[in-house]
Design an enzyme around this catalytic site. Sequence first.
Site, PDB file in Angstrom:
ATOM      1  N   TYR A  28       0.824  -1.215   0.000  1.00  0.00           N
ATOM      2  CA  TYR A  28       0.000   0.000   0.000  1.00  0.00           C
ATOM      3  C   TYR A  28       0.858   1.264   0.000  1.00  0.00           C
ATOM      4  CZ  TYR A  28      -4.822  -1.580   0.722  1.00  0.00           C
ATOM      5  OH  TYR A  28      -6.079  -2.094   0.566  1.00  0.00           O
ATOM      6  N   ASP A  72     -12.955  -8.275   4.006  1.00  0.00           N
ATOM      7  CA  ASP A  72     -14.236  -8.189   3.283  1.00  0.00           C
ATOM      8  C   ASP A  72     -14.882  -9.568   3.201  1.00  0.00           C
ATOM      9  OD1 ASP A  72     -13.995  -5.466   2.761  1.00  0.00           O
ATOM     10  OD2 ASP A  72     -14.559  -5.670   0.651  1.00  0.00           O
ATOM     11  N   LYS A 101       2.122 -15.314   2.349  1.00  0.00           N
ATOM     12  CA  LYS A 101       2.321 -16.023   1.085  1.00  0.00           C
ATOM     13  C   LYS A 101       3.808 -16.381   1.020  1.00  0.00           C
ATOM     14  CE  LYS A 101       0.900 -17.532  -2.923  1.00  0.00           C
ATOM     15  NZ  LYS A 101      -0.009 -18.704  -3.066  1.00  0.00           N
ATOM     16  N   ASP A 119      -6.919  -6.546   3.756  1.00  0.00           N
ATOM     17  CA  ASP A 119      -7.991  -5.822   3.065  1.00  0.00           C
ATOM     18  C   ASP A 119      -8.960  -6.825   2.438  1.00  0.00           C
ATOM     19  OD1 ASP A 119      -9.373  -3.651   1.796  1.00  0.00           O
ATOM     20  OD2 ASP A 119      -8.331  -4.159  -0.066  1.00  0.00           O
ATOM     21  N   ASP A 154      -4.055 -17.870   0.096  1.00  0.00           N
ATOM     22  CA  ASP A 154      -5.062 -18.496  -0.776  1.00  0.00           C
ATOM     23  C   ASP A 154      -5.840 -19.556  -0.010  1.00  0.00           C
ATOM     24  OD1 ASP A 154      -2.662 -19.925  -0.645  1.00  0.00           O
ATOM     25  OD2 ASP A 154      -2.683 -20.544  -2.750  1.00  0.00           O
TER      26      ASP A 154
HETATM   27  C1  IPM Z   1     -10.641  -0.622   3.589  1.00  0.00           C
HETATM   28  C2  IPM Z   1     -10.784   0.026   2.242  1.00  0.00           C
HETATM   29  C3  IPM Z   1      -9.569   0.887   1.966  1.00  0.00           C
HETATM   30  C4  IPM Z   1      -8.360  -0.024   1.961  1.00  0.00           C
HETATM   31  C5  IPM Z   1      -9.636   1.749   0.686  1.00  0.00           C
HETATM   32  C6  IPM Z   1     -10.859   2.648   0.685  1.00  0.00           C
HETATM   33  C7  IPM Z   1      -8.400   2.551   0.468  1.00  0.00           C
HETATM   34  O1  IPM Z   1     -10.980  -0.943   1.263  1.00  0.00           O
HETATM   35  O2  IPM Z   1     -10.562   0.121   4.587  1.00  0.00           O
HETATM   36  O3  IPM Z   1     -10.615  -1.834   3.655  1.00  0.00           O
HETATM   37  O4  IPM Z   1      -8.023  -0.620   0.938  1.00  0.00           O
HETATM   38  O5  IPM Z   1      -7.734  -0.158   3.017  1.00  0.00           O
HETATM   39 MG    MG Z   2     -11.208  -2.917   2.001  1.00  0.00          MG
END
Ligand code: IPM
Ligand code: MG
Length: 356
Positions: free
Chosen positions: A135, A250, A190, A246, A222
């Site tokens: 990042y 999700d 990884k 990240d 993975d």
């Molecule tokens: C998160 C989001 C952010 C990230 C974006 C908006 C930059 O996806 O907080 O998970 O990738 O960290």
């Molecule tokens: Mg995110």
Amino acid sequence: MKIAVLPGDGIGPEIIAAAVSVLKALGPKFDLEFAPVGGAAYDLAGHPLPPSTLALAQSAAAILFGAVGDWKYDILAREFRPEQAILGLRKHLGLFANFRPAICYAELTAASSLKPEIIGGLDILIVRELNGDIYFGAPRGIRESSNPLFLGAREGFDTMHYSEPEVERIGRIAFEAARKRNKKVCSVDKANVLETSQLWRDVMTRLSQDYSDVELSHMYVDNAAMQLVKAPKAFDVVVTGNLFGDILSDEAAMLTGSIGMLPSASLDKNNKGLYEPSHGSAPDIAGKNIANPLATILSAAMMLRYSLGLPTEADRVEQAVQTVLSQGYRTVDIYTPGTQQLGTREMGEAVVKALS
Ligand code: IPM
Ligand code: MG
């Protein structure tokens, strides 16, 4: 207790309004100071993280953050895009430890796309490193390729790196968190391909000697993605780098029925923090009063607990969320037949009512 309130874009202002009404209904008086961030700040001040917003965030005891981003800003140079605001806040404020708990409320098992027996009672914690990795790594950019096969073609490049102290400090956070839970840490990397991951794994292994009461395991990312949908309850604390975290957070969020339920905390070394829902700005549903404010309300609860030293108030807010779910109130993302659908504002009001 000064709180910087940064609503941002998309559904940000609506979900923040609901969380603010909950904070106002609690006993303690908070000094809530609002400032623009993301695309909203770009429109107003020409930058997604204006100096005044950053200064407010720096001077506050905690930051309550909505969400940033809208497709209409995708044409801007990267430094002006809304996402730079959250990345900038994390970096400038040294918010390196991101806690993303994924808890499946009993009332919501039917809202998940997974079978109830897989996710019922799920309670895992993803600890994501937030200040390093690909990042923020340099060099990065778009240049002309020097690869003989693609000579002269445009090529994009980024750099992944982690130093030992960076891995160690997030590792310690994960081990400490596991001590208060089920005493298991799964470190995700990884290492079969990446040098950065090999170092990550070495540091985690060394660190585990200081935490002999906690069981450490390692998993390739993975496989972790697969295990999270196959047997998520086998995890307790998952610790991983910025990019993998990240993606996996999700995925973990969806296990719980809706990403609209997941709070997060991003802490610096002194437990000062930024609190935001794990979901994004969802511009497609902005202004429709249908977004789920519970992730933001639960983020405010984490703020009360971690940065403001108000555990009783935090418990009350979390209990109130539990109450509205048992009362059968749902926003559209977690609606199932037989429950009662509410808008964003109405859900906020229901939580306020459940507080008393
Ligand atoms: C998160 C989001 C952010 C990230 C974006 C908006 C930059 O996806 O907080 O998970 O990738 O960290
Ligand atoms: Mg995110």
